[in-house]
Design a protein around this motif. Sequence first.
Motif, PDB file in Angstrom:
ATOM      1  N   ASN A  26      54.139 107.874   7.763  1.00 30.65           N
ATOM      2  CA  ASN A  26      53.227 107.856   6.620  1.00 30.65           C
ATOM      3  C   ASN A  26      52.862 109.258   6.137  1.00 30.65           C
ATOM      4  OD1 ASN A  26      52.775 105.092   6.173  1.00 30.65           O
ATOM      5  ND2 ASN A  26      51.350 104.992   7.889  1.00 30.65           N
ATOM      6  N   ASN A  77      49.522  97.663   0.152  1.00 21.84           N
ATOM      7  CA  ASN A  77      49.708  98.269   1.481  1.00 21.84           C
ATOM      8  C   ASN A  77      50.033  97.211   2.547  1.00 21.84           C
ATOM      9  OD1 ASN A  77      47.202  97.090   2.171  1.00 21.84           O
ATOM     10  ND2 ASN A  77      46.106  98.873   1.412  1.00 21.84           N
ATOM     11  N   GLY A  78      50.357  97.715   3.720  1.00 21.85           N
ATOM     12  CA  GLY A  78      50.811  96.833   4.784  1.00 21.85           C
ATOM     13  C   GLY A  78      49.705  95.946   5.329  1.00 21.85           C
ATOM     14  N   ASN A  82      49.828  91.855   5.374  1.00 18.30           N
ATOM     15  CA  ASN A  82      49.593  91.024   6.562  1.00 18.30           C
ATOM     16  C   ASN A  82      48.436  90.053   6.351  1.00 18.30           C
ATOM     17  OD1 ASN A  82      51.656  92.240   7.983  1.00 18.30           O
ATOM     18  ND2 ASN A  82      50.333  93.750   8.980  1.00 18.30           N
ATOM     19  N   HIS A 103      49.779  95.690  15.236  1.00 14.58           N
ATOM     20  CA  HIS A 103      49.003  96.436  14.239  1.00 14.58           C
ATOM     21  C   HIS A 103      47.844  95.602  13.706  1.00 14.58           C
ATOM     22  CE1 HIS A 103      48.315  98.913  10.601  1.00 14.58           C
ATOM     23  NE2 HIS A 103      48.825  99.872  11.323  1.00 14.58           N
ATOM     24  N   GLU A 108      44.020  97.622  12.053  1.00  7.46           N
ATOM     25  CA  GLU A 108      43.693  97.201  10.685  1.00  7.46           C
ATOM     26  C   GLU A 108      42.196  97.040  10.488  1.00  7.46           C
ATOM     27  OE1 GLU A 108      46.550  94.160   9.430  1.00  7.46           O
ATOM     28  OE2 GLU A 108      48.159  95.636   9.662  1.00  7.46           O
ATOM     29  N   THR A 156      56.097  91.792  15.177  1.00  4.60           N
ATOM     30  CA  THR A 156      56.323  93.015  14.400  1.00  4.60           C
ATOM     31  C   THR A 156      57.731  93.520  14.696  1.00  4.60           C
ATOM     32  OG1 THR A 156      54.005  93.531  14.764  1.00  4.60           O
ATOM     33  CG2 THR A 156      55.365  95.274  13.847  1.00  4.60           C
ATOM     34  N   GLU A 160      55.385  98.034  17.351  1.00  6.12           N
ATOM     35  CA  GLU A 160      54.537  99.217  17.333  1.00  6.12           C
ATOM     36  C   GLU A 160      54.920 100.194  18.434  1.00  6.12           C
ATOM     37  OE1 GLU A 160      53.621  96.085  17.100  1.00  6.12           O
ATOM     38  OE2 GLU A 160      52.452  95.933  15.254  1.00  6.12           O
ATOM     39  N   ASP A 187      55.731  91.029  10.651  1.00  8.33           N
ATOM     40  CA  ASP A 187      55.223  92.273  10.059  1.00  8.33           C
ATOM     41  C   ASP A 187      56.392  93.253  10.019  1.00  8.33           C
ATOM     42  OD1 ASP A 187      54.182  94.756   9.531  1.00  8.33           O
ATOM     43  OD2 ASP A 187      52.474  94.594  10.895  1.00  8.33           O
ATOM     44  N   ALA A 189      56.700  96.221   8.502  1.00 10.26           N
ATOM     45  CA  ALA A 189      56.344  97.540   7.960  1.00 10.26           C
ATOM     46  C   ALA A 189      57.520  98.512   8.123  1.00 10.26           C
ATOM     47  CB  ALA A 189      55.102  98.087   8.668  1.00 10.26           C
ATOM     48  N   ARG A 190      58.306  98.312   9.197  1.00  6.79           N
ATOM     49  CA  ARG A 190      59.492  99.164   9.427  1.00  6.79           C
ATOM     50  C   ARG A 190      60.751  98.291   9.557  1.00  6.79           C
ATOM     51  NH1 ARG A 190      55.371 101.455  12.391  1.00  6.79           N
ATOM     52  NH2 ARG A 190      54.682 103.430  11.496  1.00  6.79           N
ATOM     53  N   LYS A 220      56.676 103.374   4.516  1.00  4.51           N
ATOM     54  CA  LYS A 220      57.138 104.212   5.629  1.00  4.51           C
ATOM     55  C   LYS A 220      58.593 104.616   5.455  1.00  4.51           C
ATOM     56  CE  LYS A 220      53.792 102.142   8.722  1.00  4.51           C
ATOM     57  NZ  LYS A 220      52.879 101.883   7.605  1.00  4.51           N
TER      58      LYS A 220
HETATM   59  C1  LIG Z   1      53.487  97.855  12.159  1.00  3.70           C
HETATM   60  C2  LIG Z   1      52.578  98.148  11.010  1.00  3.70           C
HETATM   61  N1  LIG Z   1      52.131  97.143  10.252  1.00  3.70           N
HETATM   62  C3  LIG Z   1      51.323  97.346   9.211  1.00  3.70           C
HETATM   63  C4  LIG Z   1      50.915  98.615   8.873  1.00  3.70           C
HETATM   64  C5  LIG Z   1      49.891  98.728   7.773  1.00  3.70           C
HETATM   65  O1  LIG Z   1      50.161  99.567   6.768  1.00  3.70           O
HETATM   66  P1  LIG Z   1      49.035 100.172   5.820  1.00  3.70           P
HETATM   67  O2  LIG Z   1      48.536 101.393   6.504  1.00  3.70           O
HETATM   68  O3  LIG Z   1      49.821 100.449   4.589  1.00  3.70           O
HETATM   69  O4  LIG Z   1      47.974  99.183   5.586  1.00  3.70           O
HETATM   70  C6  LIG Z   1      51.359  99.718   9.621  1.00  3.70           C
HETATM   71  C7  LIG Z   1      50.932 101.086   9.303  1.00  3.70           C
HETATM   72  O5  LIG Z   1      51.021 102.021  10.039  1.00  3.70           O
HETATM   73  C8  LIG Z   1      52.199  99.465  10.732  1.00  3.70           C
HETATM   74  O6  LIG Z   1      52.624 100.464  11.526  1.00  3.70           O
END
Ligand SMILES: Cc1ncc(COP(=O)(O)O)c(C=O)c1O
Length: 359
Positions: A26, A77-78, A82, A103, A108, A156, A160, A187, A189-190, A220
Motif C-alpha cells: 500500500n 477499498n478492501g 469485505n 484481515h 478492519e 483470504t 495475511e 478476500d 485483496a492480493r 495493492k
Molecule cells: C488481506 C486484506 N484484505 C483487505 C484489506 C483492506 O484493504 P483497505 O485497507 O483498502 O480497506 C487489506 C489491506 O491491507 C488486506 O491486506
Amino acid sequence: MADPTTVRTDARRHHDPQIRGFASDNYAGTHPEILAALALANGGHQIAYGEDEYTGHLQCVMHSHFGPTAEAFPVFNGTGANVVSLQAMTDRWGAVICAESAHINVDEGGAPERVGGLKLLTVPTPDGKLTPELIDRQAYGWDDEHRAMPQVVSITQNTELGTVYTPGEIRAICDHAHGLGMKVHLDGARIANAAASLDVPMRTFTNTVGVDVLSFGGTKNGAIFGEAVVVLNPDAVRAMKHLRKLSMQLASKMRFVSVQLEALLAGDLWLRNARHANAMAQRLAEGVRAVDGVEILHPVQANAVFARLPREVSERLQKRFRFYFWDEAAGDVRWMCAFDTTEDDVDAFLLALKEEMAR
Ligand SMILES: Cc1ncc(COP(=O)(O)O)c(C=O)c1O
C-alpha cells in the motif's frame, strides 16, 4: 520574493520518489499505465453512480476472467468490499467463520462487526489457512438461538501470512461449507499475487471451485484506490446494490474506479505487476536465508516475507528502511514487496540487514 501566481509544479512534490521500503504494497504509488487510463477516462460528462461506459465495460472484462455470470460492484477499498460482501451473504442473525489472523478480524477496526453488524467466529491457524477440520471448530449450533448462526466461511487468498491456498484446498473448503449450508467469501485483496504464484487463471481457485463472492483487490497491485465486490454466484447474495450505498461504498464518479480495474484486467498488467512483486519477495527470501540468525517464518509464496530476528537489529534496520513488526513481542517482522520494488531495493536492503546483524 517568489511570485505566488507562478508556483512551480515540483514545489508540490513532498516526497522523494526514489525511496521505497518494505512496509507494505500500500506504500507504493500508482502504475503509470493506470495513471494513463485515468487521464483517458477524464473529460466530458458520464452518468454518475455506475451507469457510465467504463463501469459497463468493466463487466465484460470481469466476464473474461470469471465467466458470464460474474457481476462486479466497484467500491473504494478492501474493507468496504469485505463488509458489503459479508453483509449481503448473511442474515441479521448470521455469523462468519474466518481465520483468527484474517484481515476482517484484526485489521478492519471492527468494521465487519460495527458497520456490517456481523459476528465473526474465529479459528487459530498455523499458516493463515482454514481447512474443513478447522472450520468445524466453529461450524455448529445452527438451531441454537443463543449462538450466532454460521452462514459464511471467509478465506483470504493469498493469506495475511503470505501463504497461498491451492485450488484443491479451496475446493475442499467450498464443498465442506456448502455441504453444511454455508457460503464462501474470498478476500482477494492480493488475488493477483496468488494467481501469479500458482500460475493459473484467477477463476481456477474462485468460481471453478465454488467460491460464491470475491472481494477483488486492485490497490495493492498498482491502482490508486479501487476494489470490487465480484458476485460469482448470484444466489449467494441479497441487495448488493443497496448495501453498497448504505455502507458508503458507492462512488459517484465511479468511472475513475472502474477504469483502473479495467486497466489492470483488460490486458496482463495485473499479472505483470503481481509476478514482479512475487519475484522480488523470492529474491529477498533467498538473500535472507543466507544471513545467519534470521529465520523465515512462513513459506514465501506471494509478495511477503515474514522473519524472526533480534529485535534490536530490526529497530536499527527500521531507521534505514521502513517495515513493520508483525508480532512485536516475538520480534517477528513482515517485509513486503510491491509492483515497483526493484532488484536494487532488495539488494540494498539485504546489505543493510547483513551490516546490522554483524554489528
Ligand atoms: C488481506 C486484506 N484484505 C483487505 C484489506 C483492506 O484493504 P483497505 O485497507 O483498502 O480497506 C487489506 C489491506 O491491507 C488486506 O491486506
